[in-house]
Design a protein around this motif. Structure first.
Motif, PDB file in Angstrom:
ATOM      1  N   PRO A  36     -12.122   0.276  -4.311  1.00 21.01           N
ATOM      2  CA  PRO A  36     -11.217   0.388  -5.459  1.00 21.01           C
ATOM      3  C   PRO A  36     -11.543   1.589  -6.340  1.00 21.01           C
ATOM      4  O   PRO A  36     -12.714   1.896  -6.586  1.00 21.01           O
ATOM      5  CB  PRO A  36     -11.458  -0.918  -6.216  1.00 21.01           C
ATOM      6  N   ALA A  81       0.807  -0.453 -11.058  1.00 20.03           N
ATOM      7  CA  ALA A  81       0.556   0.822 -10.383  1.00 20.03           C
ATOM      8  C   ALA A  81       1.813   1.662 -10.210  1.00 20.03           C
ATOM      9  O   ALA A  81       2.191   2.032  -9.096  1.00 20.03           O
ATOM     10  CB  ALA A  81      -0.107   0.569  -9.030  1.00 20.03           C
ATOM     11  N   THR A 118      -8.007   2.210 -11.196  1.00 16.58           N
ATOM     12  CA  THR A 118      -6.967   1.221 -11.455  1.00 16.58           C
ATOM     13  C   THR A 118      -7.411  -0.168 -11.037  1.00 16.58           C
ATOM     14  O   THR A 118      -7.263  -1.139 -11.785  1.00 16.58           O
ATOM     15  CB  THR A 118      -5.671   1.594 -10.706  1.00 16.58           C
ATOM     16  N   GLY A 119      -7.984  -0.281  -9.831  1.00 20.48           N
ATOM     17  CA  GLY A 119      -8.420  -1.590  -9.345  1.00 20.48           C
ATOM     18  C   GLY A 119      -9.558  -2.159 -10.160  1.00 20.48           C
ATOM     19  O   GLY A 119      -9.566  -3.358 -10.491  1.00 20.48           O
ATOM     20  N   ALA A 157      -8.660  -3.809  -2.838  1.00 17.41           N
ATOM     21  CA  ALA A 157      -8.911  -2.660  -1.964  1.00 17.41           C
ATOM     22  C   ALA A 157     -10.370  -2.602  -1.545  1.00 17.41           C
ATOM     23  O   ALA A 157     -11.262  -2.964  -2.324  1.00 17.41           O
ATOM     24  CB  ALA A 157      -8.523  -1.370  -2.682  1.00 17.41           C
ATOM     25  N   THR A 167      -4.521  -3.355  -5.685  1.00 18.23           N
ATOM     26  CA  THR A 167      -5.581  -2.385  -5.981  1.00 18.23           C
ATOM     27  C   THR A 167      -6.915  -3.082  -6.220  1.00 18.23           C
ATOM     28  O   THR A 167      -7.980  -2.521  -5.937  1.00 18.23           O
ATOM     29  CB  THR A 167      -5.220  -1.543  -7.208  1.00 18.23           C
TER      30      THR A 167
END
Length: 338
Positions: free
Chosen positions: A17, A104, A20-21, A14, A11
């Motif tokens: 993002p 996650a 969460t990331g 990404a 994440t």
């Protein structure tokens, strides 16, 4: 004490993002600085050059830290989620980790390395129609496996912990409640008046926000309540709407923006709405700091990170009554029936 900690950092890597990331990035960037004797291994499967968070100066500094190592694990395709269930645990064992953090809602089916797993929420099980029945069953099996495999479970709120106890019979003593922190970039900009003014001015110019705006973080999930927000705007007296606008970010895919634009047109409020897709992470602080208010009337959330960011900026917030949102915001927000 030296620790060797592995993180499923997909994440974080990404291209766009979400919460969460970004939170994972801030958490481990801070922790790696506080514990220079520990080693942190970030496992991912994307080209790091595509990761928005890691193209920043903060991201480059994090990856260049002497106790941080980014390890790309290639796995063609995604059939049976072999990256998570085979490649990741094998590499974790090879690297001799003390613990593997899976952040996650998932964990490998079998893992010789002790696993600490974060369960953010049980929304697919708690919100009717959030996913189809097949995905609902897959999600339940994924959480059941995570509960079985993980030595320690982490949730951001007591609400999610209580859901785990109710749905899966988890011993609450196995669960650590670790709330999310606000976005570090938001906090740094909000705390410097001159930088804050420049950030807000840039956002006004870039997005042509020539009136006070109410900000909502949306998405293609019905629980985000995007259509009801548009209808609520239409219910406000015209005299109050005239000098304000609604800005919704994260309206992806493009078809969602078209739907919302049509809904706003039918409600007679199209001129007061701006529906945006993903916006660069660097734009979020100015958007939140400059907003007249942040709206989060979701039907269900696992935490509600925009509330914490709004508080860091001194921006008023409106949230749904009950659940995790009220747990996070306490008496610092206004509440509504979503």
């Amino acid at each position: 004490i030296q620790m060797r900690i592995g993180i499923d950092a997909r994440t974080m890597f990404a291209p766009h993002p979400r919460g969460t990331g970004r939170n994972l990035f801030d958490a481990y960037r801070t922790l790696s600085a506080l514990r220079p004797q520990w080693r942190f291994v970030l496992y991912h499967r994307r080209d790091r050059r595509a990761a928005e968070l890691l193209r920043t100066a903060e991201g480059a500094g994090f990856l260049d830290a002497p106790n941080v190592q980014a390890v790309r694990i290639d796995c063609p395709g995604d059939r049976w989620d072999l990256w998570l269930h085979l490649r990741l645990p094998l590499r974790a064992r090879r690297d001799g980790l003390d613990v593997l953090h899976t952040p996650a809602n998932a964990a490998p089916a079998n893992c010789a390395t002790p696993v600490a797993a974060t369960i953010h929420d049980l929304i697919p099980l708690r919100v009717a129609g959030e996913v189809d029945e097949n995905e609902r069953r897959r999600f339940r099996r994924r959480v059941e496996r995570t509960v079985r495999v993980a030595r320690r479970l982490i949730t951001p709120t007591a609400a999610t912990r209580d859901d785990l106890v109710q749905e899966f019979g988890v011993d609450p003593l196995r669960v650590s409640i670790v709330p999310w922190a606000g976005d570090s970039r938001v906090q740094s900009i909000a705390g410097d008046p001159a930088v804050r003014r420049r950030a807000i001015r840039r956002i006004r110019e870039k997005y042509d926000l020539n009136r006070p705006w109410l900000l909502n973080f949306s998405g293609d999930s019905a629980r985000k309540n995007a259509h009801r927000i548009v209808r609520a705007l239409a219910a406000i007296p015209r005299s109050l709407r005239t000098n304000s606008m609604l800005v919704m970010v994260g309206c992806e895919p493009g078809s969602l923006r078209q739907e919302l634009q049509c809904a706003a047109g039918e409600a007679g409020v199209a001129e007061h709405c701006r529906f945006l897709g993903f916006v660069p992470h660097a734009d979020l602080p100015g958007m939140i700091c400059g907003a007249a208010g942040v709206l989060l009337p979701s039907l269900c959330e696992g935490f509600g990170l925009p509330l914490v960011d709004a508080f860091a900026c001194g921006t008023p917030a409106l949230a749904s009554r009950g659940g995790a949102l009220q747990e996070v915001a306490g008496d610092a927000a206004e509440y509504c029936d979503p």
